[in-house]
Design a protein around this motif. Structure first.
Motif, PDB file in Angstrom:
ATOM      1  N   GLN A 178      26.076 -23.313  -9.383  1.00 36.96           N
ATOM      2  CA  GLN A 178      26.630 -22.586 -10.518  1.00 36.96           C
ATOM      3  C   GLN A 178      27.996 -23.072 -10.987  1.00 36.96           C
ATOM      4  OE1 GLN A 178      26.125 -18.217 -10.234  1.00 36.96           O
ATOM      5  NE2 GLN A 178      24.978 -18.576  -8.354  1.00 36.96           N
ATOM      6  N   HIS A 179      28.835 -23.554 -10.066  1.00 35.67           N
ATOM      7  CA  HIS A 179      30.196 -23.966 -10.441  1.00 35.67           C
ATOM      8  C   HIS A 179      30.583 -25.234  -9.679  1.00 35.67           C
ATOM      9  CE1 HIS A 179      30.986 -20.139 -12.531  1.00 35.67           C
ATOM     10  NE2 HIS A 179      30.344 -19.557 -11.522  1.00 35.67           N
ATOM     11  N   CYS A 235      33.530 -11.355  -6.534  1.00 30.08           N
ATOM     12  CA  CYS A 235      34.970 -11.415  -6.798  1.00 30.08           C
ATOM     13  C   CYS A 235      35.438 -12.837  -7.081  1.00 30.08           C
ATOM     14  CB  CYS A 235      35.740 -10.821  -5.621  1.00 30.08           C
ATOM     15  SG  CYS A 235      35.580  -9.018  -5.485  1.00 30.08           S
ATOM     16  N   VAL A 236      34.877 -13.809  -6.385  1.00 28.75           N
ATOM     17  CA  VAL A 236      35.224 -15.207  -6.647  1.00 28.75           C
ATOM     18  C   VAL A 236      34.868 -15.572  -8.088  1.00 28.75           C
ATOM     19  CG1 VAL A 236      34.572 -17.590  -6.112  1.00 28.75           C
ATOM     20  CG2 VAL A 236      35.130 -16.006  -4.258  1.00 28.75           C
ATOM     21  N   GLN A 237      33.717 -15.108  -8.555  1.00 32.48           N
ATOM     22  CA  GLN A 237      33.317 -15.417  -9.928  1.00 32.48           C
ATOM     23  C   GLN A 237      34.242 -14.744 -10.944  1.00 32.48           C
ATOM     24  OE1 GLN A 237      28.764 -15.989 -10.521  1.00 32.48           O
ATOM     25  NE2 GLN A 237      28.962 -14.455  -8.906  1.00 32.48           N
ATOM     26  N   LEU A 238      34.740 -13.562 -10.616  1.00 35.73           N
ATOM     27  CA  LEU A 238      35.722 -12.924 -11.488  1.00 35.73           C
ATOM     28  C   LEU A 238      36.981 -13.784 -11.595  1.00 35.73           C
ATOM     29  CD1 LEU A 238      35.564  -9.146 -10.412  1.00 35.73           C
ATOM     30  CD2 LEU A 238      34.827 -10.127 -12.589  1.00 35.73           C
ATOM     31  N   MET A 239      37.376 -14.388 -10.493  1.00 30.75           N
ATOM     32  CA  MET A 239      38.560 -15.242 -10.506  1.00 30.75           C
ATOM     33  C   MET A 239      38.298 -16.541 -11.251  1.00 30.75           C
ATOM     34  SD  MET A 239      40.021 -14.424  -6.671  1.00 30.75           S
ATOM     35  CE  MET A 239      41.753 -14.444  -7.083  1.00 30.75           C
ATOM     36  N   PHE A 240      37.094 -17.054 -11.131  1.00 24.56           N
ATOM     37  CA  PHE A 240      36.724 -18.215 -11.947  1.00 24.56           C
ATOM     38  C   PHE A 240      36.835 -17.864 -13.436  1.00 24.56           C
ATOM     39  CE2 PHE A 240      33.658 -20.161  -8.562  1.00 24.56           C
ATOM     40  CZ  PHE A 240      34.748 -20.607  -7.839  1.00 24.56           C
ATOM     41  N   ALA A 252      30.873 -15.472   4.453  1.00 23.22           N
ATOM     42  CA  ALA A 252      30.473 -15.820   3.089  1.00 23.22           C
ATOM     43  C   ALA A 252      30.810 -17.243   2.693  1.00 23.22           C
ATOM     44  CB  ALA A 252      31.126 -14.847   2.097  1.00 23.22           C
ATOM     45  N   LEU A 253      31.839 -17.834   3.289  1.00 23.74           N
ATOM     46  CA  LEU A 253      32.354 -19.111   2.796  1.00 23.74           C
ATOM     47  C   LEU A 253      31.317 -20.221   2.834  1.00 23.74           C
ATOM     48  CD1 LEU A 253      34.725 -20.779   1.718  1.00 23.74           C
ATOM     49  CD2 LEU A 253      35.418 -21.188   4.088  1.00 23.74           C
ATOM     50  N   ARG A 254      30.599 -20.344   3.938  1.00 24.00           N
ATOM     51  CA  ARG A 254      29.642 -21.445   4.065  1.00 24.00           C
ATOM     52  C   ARG A 254      28.581 -21.397   2.965  1.00 24.00           C
ATOM     53  NH1 ARG A 254      28.419 -24.831   8.196  1.00 24.00           N
ATOM     54  NH2 ARG A 254      29.758 -23.637   9.599  1.00 24.00           N
ATOM     55  N   THR A 255      28.024 -20.220   2.714  1.00 27.87           N
ATOM     56  CA  THR A 255      27.006 -20.084   1.670  1.00 27.87           C
ATOM     57  C   THR A 255      27.592 -20.376   0.295  1.00 27.87           C
ATOM     58  OG1 THR A 255      25.847 -18.405   2.966  1.00 27.87           O
ATOM     59  CG2 THR A 255      25.325 -18.510   0.633  1.00 27.87           C
ATOM     60  N   ILE A 256      28.803 -19.905   0.055  1.00 32.12           N
ATOM     61  CA  ILE A 256      29.449 -20.168  -1.230  1.00 32.12           C
ATOM     62  C   ILE A 256      29.662 -21.664  -1.432  1.00 32.12           C
ATOM     63  CG2 ILE A 256      31.646 -19.933  -2.472  1.00 32.12           C
ATOM     64  CD1 ILE A 256      31.777 -17.049  -1.402  1.00 32.12           C
ATOM     65  N   GLN A 257      30.166 -22.344  -0.398  1.00 35.18           N
ATOM     66  CA  GLN A 257      30.443 -23.772  -0.525  1.00 35.18           C
ATOM     67  C   GLN A 257      29.185 -24.607  -0.628  1.00 35.18           C
ATOM     68  OE1 GLN A 257      32.929 -24.456   2.948  1.00 35.18           O
ATOM     69  NE2 GLN A 257      34.803 -24.357   1.738  1.00 35.18           N
ATOM     70  N   GLN A 258      28.169 -24.286   0.156  1.00 36.88           N
ATOM     71  CA  GLN A 258      26.994 -25.144   0.246  1.00 36.88           C
ATOM     72  C   GLN A 258      25.912 -24.812  -0.776  1.00 36.88           C
ATOM     73  OE1 GLN A 258      25.635 -25.122   4.320  1.00 36.88           O
ATOM     74  NE2 GLN A 258      27.454 -26.169   5.085  1.00 36.88           N
TER      75      GLN A 258
END
Length: 276
Positions: free
Chosen positions: A93-94, A58-63, A81-87
Motif C-alpha cells: 500500500q505505501h 494510526c500509521v496510515q493517519l500519519m501518512f 505489529a511492526l513486522r507485518t507492517i514492514q513486510q
C-alpha cells in the motif's frame, strides 16, 4: 500539513513522549507529528491481530498527514505489529514510506550495558509474550542471558496519574522482586515500555545502586540519527522547520495535554484526531 513532511512518532498513549522528548532534543531541526491512540489504550493485553489493526490504522493517519517516516515509540506495537507492517502493509500500500520500531535499536546496544551478562527485561504482557527481546538480543549478544517480567499494572497506574502515589510502590516492588528472583546476577534492567521511565525513580529506590536501569529514549533517538545518516534519500524528504504537533484519538484533549506534559517535561497542546 501536507506541505510539510514531518517525522511521525506513534504510541498507544503517552509513553512514546518519553522517546519523542529524546528525539526532539537530539534532532530539533525536523518537523514532527506525535499521535497517541489514547481512546484505545492500553495495548499491552490485546491480541496480535487487534494491535496490528490499531497500529496500522494510526500509521496510515500519519501518512495522510504527510509523514514519510513513522517511529513506533511503543514496545507492544513494535513487538506485535511492526513486522507485518514492514513486510506486508507497506509493500502493498505505501512502498515509499518507512516504519521503524524501538525493539531492534535497543537490542543492538543493551548487551553493552551488562558486566554479568544477565539482563532483566520489564515490559507489558504483550511485549513479554511476543518473545521479541529474547530473539533480538540473542542476535547481537548470544552470550547474554535475558530474564523477562511482565508488569501489567504499571501502565494503568501511570495512565491514571497514580505513578507518584504511595499505592504505586507496592506494585513497583512486587514486579522488581519477581524479576530479581529469577537470577541474582542481573545487573541491568531494561525498561521495555516507554511508559516506565515515569516510574524510574521509584524503580531505582527498590534496587541496589549496582543495578543499572536503562530507558530507551536516548537509544532510539541515536538510532534514528544513524538511520537518517545512512538513508539520505529519506532524510532529504523531511522538512526542517522545527515544528511539533501533537494529536490524540480521545476527544478530551485537555486531559491528554495534562498527562502528556508530565511525560514530555514541557507543556503540550494537542488536537483531536478521529480514528477511521
Amino acid at each position: 500539513m501536507l506541505s510539510t513532511q514531518p517525522i511521525g512518532v506513534f504510541d498507544s498513549g503517552y509513553g512514546g513522549l518519553t522517546v519523542f522528548k529524546s528525539i526532539a532534543r537530539l534532532l530539533p531541526q525536523y518537523d514532527y507529528v506525535y499521535l497517541g491512540d489514547n481512546m484505545r489504550a492500553p495495548y499491552g493485553n490485546r491480541s496480535f491481530k487487534t494491535i496490528h489493526q490499531y497500529t496500522w490504522e494510526c500509521v496510515q493517519l500519519m501518512f495522510d498527514m504527510g509523514c514519510p517516516l513513522v517511529i513506533l515509540a511503543c514496545n507492544t506495537a513494535s513487538a506485535k505489529a511492526l513486522r507485518t507492517i514492514q513486510q506486508q502493509d507497506l509493500q502493498h500500500q505505501h512502498p515509499g514510506k518507512r516504519v521503524l520500531g524501538v525493539i531492534r535499536p535497543t537490542a543492538e546496544v543493551i548487551g553493552n550495558c551488562t558486566q554479568t551478562k544477565q539482563i532483566g527485561v520489564l515490559g507489558t504482557k504483550g511485549t513479554v509474550q511476543s518473545g521479541s527481546y529474547l530473539l533480538e538480543i540473542e542476535k547481537f549478544f548470544p552470550d547474554v542471558k535475558v530474564y523477562q517480567q511482565a508488569c501489567p499494572l504499571w501502565v494503568p497506574l501511570i495512565e491514571n496519574g497514580e505513578y507518584d502515589k504511595p499505592g504505586a510502590d507496592y506494585f513497583v516492588k512486587q514486579y522488581l522482586d519477581q524479576v530479581m528472583a529469577q537470577c541474582a546476577g542481573i545487573d541491568t534492567l531494561l525498561l521495555a515500555c516507554t511508559h516506565y521511565p515515569v516510574l524510574e525513580q521509584k524503580i531505582k529506590a527498590y534496587l541496589p545502586a549496582s543495578i543499572k536501569v536503562v530507558a530507551q529514549g536516548d537509544i532510539v533517538a541515536q538510532s534514528l540519527a544513524d538511520y537518517l545518516h545512512r538513508h539520505p534519500e529519506m532524510e532529504q524528504r523531511l522538512t526542517k522547520n522545527g515544528q511539533q504537533q501533537f494529536f490524540t484519538t480521545t476527544d478530551d484533549t485537555s486531559d491528554f495535554d495534562h498527562h502528556a506534559s508530565i511525560f514530555y517535561s514541557e507543556p503540550v497542546k494537542s488536537s483531536y484526531l478521529q480514528v477511521k
